[in-house]
Write an enzyme that holds these catalytic residues in place. Sequence first.
Site, PDB file in Angstrom:
ATOM      1  N   CYS A   2       0.846  -1.191   0.000  1.00 52.93           N
ATOM      2  CA  CYS A   2       0.000   0.000   0.000  1.00 52.93           C
ATOM      3  C   CYS A   2       0.874   1.229   0.000  1.00 52.93           C
ATOM      4  O   CYS A   2       2.096   1.142   0.073  1.00 52.93           O
ATOM      5  CB  CYS A   2      -0.869  -0.014   1.246  1.00 52.93           C
ATOM      6  N   ARG A  29       1.359   1.964  -6.023  1.00 56.88           N
ATOM      7  CA  ARG A  29       1.678   0.964  -5.010  1.00 56.88           C
ATOM      8  C   ARG A  29       0.470   0.117  -4.635  1.00 56.88           C
ATOM      9  O   ARG A  29       0.617  -0.915  -3.988  1.00 56.88           O
ATOM     10  CB  ARG A  29       2.212   1.643  -3.746  1.00 56.88           C
ATOM     11  N   GLY A 103       1.758  -3.311   4.981  1.00 56.58           N
ATOM     12  CA  GLY A 103       2.420  -4.521   5.469  1.00 56.58           C
ATOM     13  C   GLY A 103       1.398  -5.576   5.853  1.00 56.58           C
ATOM     14  O   GLY A 103       0.230  -5.476   5.477  1.00 56.58           O
ATOM     15  N   GLU A 483      10.104 -12.317 -20.684  1.00 58.13           N
ATOM     16  CA  GLU A 483       9.746 -10.936 -20.351  1.00 58.13           C
ATOM     17  C   GLU A 483       8.621 -10.417 -21.252  1.00 58.13           C
ATOM     18  O   GLU A 483       7.681  -9.776 -20.795  1.00 58.13           O
ATOM     19  CB  GLU A 483      10.981 -10.029 -20.447  1.00 58.13           C
ATOM     20  N   LYS A 487       5.010  -9.096 -19.899  1.00 55.21           N
ATOM     21  CA  LYS A 487       4.462  -7.766 -20.194  1.00 55.21           C
ATOM     22  C   LYS A 487       3.040  -7.896 -20.738  1.00 55.21           C
ATOM     23  O   LYS A 487       2.131  -7.187 -20.332  1.00 55.21           O
ATOM     24  CB  LYS A 487       5.345  -7.000 -21.191  1.00 55.21           C
ATOM     25  N   GLU A 490       0.677  -9.035 -17.933  1.00 47.54           N
ATOM     26  CA  GLU A 490       0.481  -8.034 -16.868  1.00 47.54           C
ATOM     27  C   GLU A 490      -0.530  -6.957 -17.229  1.00 47.54           C
ATOM     28  O   GLU A 490      -1.336  -6.549 -16.408  1.00 47.54           O
ATOM     29  CB  GLU A 490       1.792  -7.304 -16.594  1.00 47.54           C
ATOM     30  N   HIS A 506       8.628 -30.160 -26.852  1.00 52.45           N
ATOM     31  CA  HIS A 506       8.395 -31.093 -25.732  1.00 52.45           C
ATOM     32  C   HIS A 506       7.066 -30.808 -25.029  1.00 52.45           C
ATOM     33  O   HIS A 506       6.885 -31.166 -23.877  1.00 52.45           O
ATOM     34  CB  HIS A 506       9.570 -31.027 -24.751  1.00 52.45           C
ATOM     35  N   LYS A 605       3.260  -1.886  -7.864  1.00 50.87           N
ATOM     36  CA  LYS A 605       4.621  -1.679  -8.347  1.00 50.87           C
ATOM     37  C   LYS A 605       5.680  -2.303  -7.455  1.00 50.87           C
ATOM     38  O   LYS A 605       6.682  -2.852  -7.925  1.00 50.87           O
ATOM     39  CB  LYS A 605       4.885  -0.181  -8.466  1.00 50.87           C
TER      40      LYS A 605
HETATM   41  C1  AGP Z   1       7.261  -6.319 -13.680  1.00 47.59           C
HETATM   42  O1  AGP Z   1       6.678  -5.630 -14.708  1.00 47.59           O
HETATM   43  C2  AGP Z   1       6.466  -6.416 -12.476  1.00 47.59           C
HETATM   44  N1  AGP Z   1       6.067  -5.161 -12.014  1.00 47.59           N
HETATM   45  C3  AGP Z   1       7.068  -7.273 -11.398  1.00 47.59           C
HETATM   46  O2  AGP Z   1       7.261  -8.561 -11.918  1.00 47.59           O
HETATM   47  C4  AGP Z   1       8.407  -6.784 -10.827  1.00 47.59           C
HETATM   48  O3  AGP Z   1       9.425  -6.963 -11.740  1.00 47.59           O
HETATM   49  C5  AGP Z   1       8.728  -7.579  -9.556  1.00 47.59           C
HETATM   50  O4  AGP Z   1       7.699  -7.339  -8.633  1.00 47.59           O
HETATM   51  C6  AGP Z   1      10.084  -7.193  -8.972  1.00 47.59           C
HETATM   52  O5  AGP Z   1      10.078  -5.864  -8.578  1.00 47.59           O
HETATM   53  P1  AGP Z   1      11.463  -5.180  -8.170  1.00 47.59           P
HETATM   54  O6  AGP Z   1      12.359  -5.166  -9.364  1.00 47.59           O
HETATM   55  O7  AGP Z   1      11.059  -3.798  -7.739  1.00 47.59           O
HETATM   56  O8  AGP Z   1      12.031  -5.976  -7.045  1.00 47.59           O
END
Ligand code: AGP
Length: 610
Positions: A2, A29, A103, A483, A487, A490, A506, A605
């Site tokens: 949060c 966040r 938290g 990756e 993307k 996500e 496989h 994030k």
């Molecule tokens: C990636 O686009 C995501 N937001 C997520 O997988 C991110 O890479 C992961 O949470 C790690 O975050 P960090 O690099 O801030 O540790």
Amino acid sequence: MCGIIGYTGDGRRQAAPILLRGLERLEYRGYDSAGLAIQTDRGLVTRKLAGRVGGLRSSVERLPLPGACGIAHTRWATHGAPTTCNAHPHVDCDERFALVHNGIIENADVLRAALERAGHTFRTETDTETLVHLIEDSPGDTLEVRVISALEHVVGTYGIAVMSADEPGKIVVARQGSPVLLGIGDDEYFVASDASAILEHTRSVVHLDDGDIAVLTTDGYHVIDRESHVQLREVNDVTWDLEAIELNGYAHFMQKEIAEQPETVRSTLRGRLMFEEGLARLNGLNLSPEDCAAIQHITIVGCGTSWHAGLVGRHIIEALAQIPVSVEYASEYRYRRQVTRPGTLVVAISQSGETADTLEAMRAARAAGSRVVGLVNVVGSTIAREADGGIYLHAGPEIGVASTKAFTSQIVALALLGLYLSSHHGLPLAERQELARRLSQLPGLVARTLELEPQVRVLAEHFAQAPNALYLGRGVNFPVALEGALKLKEISYIHAEGYPAAEMKHGPIALIDANMPVVFVAPADEVYSKVVSNMQEVRARGGRIIAITPEGNGDLGTLADHQLRIPATAPLLSSILSVIPLQLLAYHVAVLRGCDVDRPRNLAKSVTVE
Ligand code: AGP
């Protein structure tokens, strides 16, 4: 994960507008519900609702909350559905205390049962509410004394800000595991989860450590420990500008951050290439030549996109420095029985520097006797402060939840690390100089790769309604396939998988038909011809192929339905260019599907809880 913010001032300014603006900046966040509490003439008044901060702002504009002291919160639900009732702030039975929390309280159930037996009435399903009833239940003639005694019973992670109706103008803050910083203004004081929320008011920040309790009043602030001993904490200056966290004419932060990559790659390289010596200058690593020569093994830990960067880093470091590298999911590594070999260097990769699993993996590695370095973007973050040394990406704030510019800068930083170690592990000078030269060309090549955007936008129209997608690559570009798939998943919610191209036979090949878009990452490297064979296997089953391949490569002809040509570079560095069309593809597909690109559902994030 949060976002929390708090403000107390001498009355020149109202708290509510400052808190709402700060929440909007913290929304990446967590964004499923929001709320604030203000100390008004009528006591503590709380306003909260499910949904985005924008809704809360309208509610406060309709019915203002006058007062110069308040706390606020934007939520990523962990315990209790994202409803108005479960939104923060939470209050005690008599609404004398209000609290916001980032938290997880792990022993909340036990505490709740005990507090209910003691007569407390709970209103919500959250773990957080136990904290405010604990404070209500705790002895003490000041809020900070109550908070300290309440926290003695708590197991878990928290960044909290608390107010009491009996002590106007005071905010008490506590940190254990979740990031919290203070902002020091002129006769006004702030608390926030990160600097972006308060930067327009002050650049002076104090990062709190685990166990710290801070007391903010209109007269000033101080930091104490759990025995109420005063703790001296450094005041740091935030170096980046507000502009860095503005859209500046882009439709989304993700689009802006993709477009920034020529500059962010340049910024990660700045001052770090020594062309004559064919070396990298990485003073922040705190690794002496002896330390470097003594490294026998490297373990990279990270999550999500950072883990993917680690996989690319393995190829680069093994090729340059001949040191065996293993790459671990931080969440798995931290709970595995550590078998540490002497001479192991652990590299923790994290954009935010606050990801709980990566932080704990780093702590576990250190406890097992390894030296740990951080590869981090956010200056002053916990991983950066706790590591033995590190490399800052200098990519500027990354606001879009889907990581883009941090990924390319992470790979550049890993290449610099490989170059840094290479001279201690026998790579000839000429090869080192060549790689340094190739690295220095990257900003220009990234800019040229971004010129593919118009083509990608057209391509996105072909695939915006696809139910699934498969991404395939080999060697240093297998992680790029992972990756690209991440993307797309996500931000567009299309199910996608990344696979080593050879692995397709496989199993996944069973998925191939005319409805399955298959993205091949096929730069000109030693496995290119193998990738072409894999393309033929897909073509033979009617799959629709998008190929990311280098300029001037004529031989894909009719094999691929669509080709996106990227500039050529050193094979070890090709992933920095090949990922860009995949970032753009995911972006444009998500836009076409009307998705909330910067605030994708269920994500946040920085994952500061387990
Ligand atoms: C990636 O686009 C995501 N937001 C997520 O997988 C991110 O890479 C992961 O949470 C790690 O975050 P960090 O690099 O801030 O540790």
